[in-house]
Design a protein around this motif. Sequence first.
Motif, PDB file in Angstrom:
ATOM      1  N   GLN A   1      -2.068   0.105  -4.262  1.00 52.40           N
ATOM      2  CA  GLN A   1      -2.765  -0.735  -5.226  1.00 52.40           C
ATOM      3  C   GLN A   1      -3.383  -1.948  -4.519  1.00 52.40           C
ATOM      4  N   ARG A   2      -2.522  -2.828  -4.041  1.00 53.42           N
ATOM      5  CA  ARG A   2      -3.044  -4.063  -3.467  1.00 53.42           C
ATOM      6  C   ARG A   2      -3.308  -3.940  -1.962  1.00 53.42           C
ATOM      7  N   ASP A   3      -2.568  -3.060  -1.327  1.00 54.35           N
ATOM      8  CA  ASP A   3      -2.625  -2.966   0.130  1.00 54.35           C
ATOM      9  C   ASP A   3      -3.375  -1.714   0.547  1.00 54.35           C
ATOM     10  N   GLN A   4      -4.702  -1.854   0.553  1.00 53.98           N
ATOM     11  CA  GLN A   4      -5.586  -0.700   0.716  1.00 53.98           C
ATOM     12  C   GLN A   4      -5.925  -0.478   2.192  1.00 53.98           C
ATOM     13  N   ARG A   5      -4.880  -0.077   2.936  1.00 52.58           N
ATOM     14  CA  ARG A   5      -5.078   0.182   4.374  1.00 52.58           C
ATOM     15  C   ARG A   5      -4.027   1.192   4.847  1.00 52.58           C
TER      16      ARG A   5
ATOM     17  N   VAL B   1      -0.751  10.000  -1.284  1.00 53.57           N
ATOM     18  CA  VAL B   1      -1.168   8.624  -1.570  1.00 53.57           C
ATOM     19  C   VAL B   1      -2.210   8.674  -2.683  1.00 53.57           C
ATOM     20  N   VAL B   2      -2.063   7.776  -3.654  1.00 55.34           N
ATOM     21  CA  VAL B   2      -2.993   7.765  -4.783  1.00 55.34           C
ATOM     22  C   VAL B   2      -3.483   6.345  -5.049  1.00 55.34           C
ATOM     23  N   PHE B   3      -4.778   6.228  -5.382  1.00 54.30           N
ATOM     24  CA  PHE B   3      -5.312   4.947  -5.859  1.00 54.30           C
ATOM     25  C   PHE B   3      -5.861   5.188  -7.253  1.00 54.30           C
ATOM     26  N   ASN B   4      -5.542   4.282  -8.170  1.00 51.03           N
ATOM     27  CA  ASN B   4      -6.029   4.432  -9.537  1.00 51.03           C
ATOM     28  C   ASN B   4      -7.151   3.445  -9.818  1.00 51.03           C
TER      29      ASN B   4
ATOM     30  N   PHE C   1      -8.379  -7.339  -0.648  1.00 51.80           N
ATOM     31  CA  PHE C   1      -8.296  -5.899  -0.907  1.00 51.80           C
ATOM     32  C   PHE C   1      -7.257  -5.214  -0.009  1.00 51.80           C
ATOM     33  N   GLY C   2      -6.486  -6.002   0.694  1.00 54.41           N
ATOM     34  CA  GLY C   2      -5.435  -5.420   1.534  1.00 54.41           C
ATOM     35  C   GLY C   2      -5.990  -4.585   2.661  1.00 54.41           C
ATOM     36  N   GLN C   3      -7.236  -4.852   3.074  1.00 51.97           N
ATOM     37  CA  GLN C   3      -7.822  -4.045   4.156  1.00 51.97           C
ATOM     38  C   GLN C   3      -7.296  -4.481   5.523  1.00 51.97           C
ATOM     39  N   ILE C   4      -6.625  -5.619   5.537  1.00 54.81           N
ATOM     40  CA  ILE C   4      -5.906  -6.047   6.750  1.00 54.81           C
ATOM     41  C   ILE C   4      -4.612  -6.703   6.295  1.00 54.81           C
ATOM     42  N   SER C   5      -3.604  -6.642   7.165  1.00 50.42           N
ATOM     43  CA  SER C   5      -2.305  -7.229   6.812  1.00 50.42           C
ATOM     44  C   SER C   5      -2.230  -8.668   7.320  1.00 50.42           C
TER      45      SER C   5
END
Length: 445
Positions: free
Chosen positions: A24-28, A51-54, A256-260
């Motif tokens: 959800q929040r951590d998109q990486r 893995v699923v994204f809604n 978008f959680g594209q990096i930590s």
Amino acid sequence: MNPNRIRILQNGIEKSGPVIYWMQRDQRVNDNWALIYSLKKARENNTPLIVVFNLVDNFLEATFRQYDFMLKGLKEVEASLHEKNIPFYLLTGLPEINIPKLIDETAAGLLVSDFNPLKIVRSWKRDVAKKINIPFHEVDAHNVVPCLFVSGKEEFAAYTIRPKITRLLNEFLDDFPSIEKQNHLSKQLQKNDWQKVYEQLRINFDVRKIDWLIPGEFQAHNQLAFFIESKIEKYNEERNDPTKDAISNMSPYLHFGQISAQRIAIEIQKFNGNEESKNSFLEELIVRRELADNFCYFNNNYDSFEGFRNWAKGTLNNHLKDEREYLYNLDEFENASTHDPLWNAAQNEMRVKGKMHGYMRMYWAKKILDWSISPGKALQIANHLNDKYELDGRDPNGYTGTAWSIGGIHDRAWAERPVFGKIRYMNYNGCKRKFDVDKYISINS
Ligand code: FAD
Ligand code: FO1
């Protein structure tokens, strides 16, 4: 992985079916504790991982600008997961319908998600939990020190949370294991139909996408490398000057959680130059950012006047009837048609670029308080515009930033003055002393 990152949202005996990670929040794919945990569980249970994204329509006023940034990042997530033999499903519609349905269809044995303090996501999770009969675990993959481990209450200010974070930093600032290729496959890896996803979006397309910042995990790391190589040395000296290109631009990627944030902190710690720059950057990245998660998790009214502290509500109410020198409505603010060229320039920077400089965000929000009919209305307008135009809006940092500017959250009382009461004041002349105001106006007009 530190077990204190994990919270059990729903108990139960893990069944033998696949593990589902609801990203959800951590998109990486890299440096993601929720994915690492899901894979560990799948391995232990000798079962595949899905893995699923809604995808939902109209997430907190988001427009095409933000959906485009997010979807491009998710397309990269799909490719990286496929390289590891992990399927990635993109579902559209309501999560409380889609996630339980997917659990049924795949006979899943465990549901994992990442941590998010925002009300809307917490209510999604509560609704999903009610409908499923398998365990549901949550992993804080966003904060360096997990939000719910560092403190169990709403923190008063940076000075109260800082020692709590600092004490735990070494324990949590460990390096990440890499993601290995999986042997298990639940089904053939199938690509999502991204064109169809774009065509079916029911959102506001009036706010256009941007092209000055390229989305996705790969580019997030490139931007970080560029910041460390070319900008961080002068960060402390120049970060409050909006005419200089001194800040990291990490916020859209972090949002978008594209990096930590933990990866950023690890890389910044290796930097061998200006210590003051390094420390002030880490203060923003860790202490201020994690304080924002704390505020939104523990204060249910984080986006309304009711969420302000009593001293702030009292002083603002005492000045409710003060005459406003200027009074504007939402349209006038939105169209950057106030009397103040500096404010209009900030609004234009946000409307066009999708990212207002951090220093100007404070001035921008405080002037909305100055020129609105009430502080409650000012907060509503600021959050609405912030969420509609900023790439990094709809984020705990945004709700905390507006509440700090307008409602004195995490701040102290200052000398009393009209309209603001004891809320910290900012004005044009203050900005003029700090940077070349005319230059900023000419860049953003
Ligand atoms: P840098 O200075 O390079 O900072 C690096 C990182 O540190 C940021 O990406 C962010 O994660 C964190 N950080 C920096 N400043 C703050 C801060 N004041 N509070 C919390 N974390 C911080 N930030 C958002 O991410 N989304 C928003 O919607 C948002 N809205 C804001 C609205 C107002 C009115 C104010 C006053 C602040 C807002 N901020 C918001 C906080 C801050 O302005 C931005 O995080 C920052 O400008 C992002 O740019 P950067 O990544 O280049 O910053
Ligand atoms: N999260 C989702 O789970 N599904 C979405 O469709 C979705 C859309 C979206 C659009 C813009 C935006 O800024 C965020 C969006 N998010 C979505 C949430 C986001 O990834 C963050 O988790 C939250 O904004 C909290 O920081």
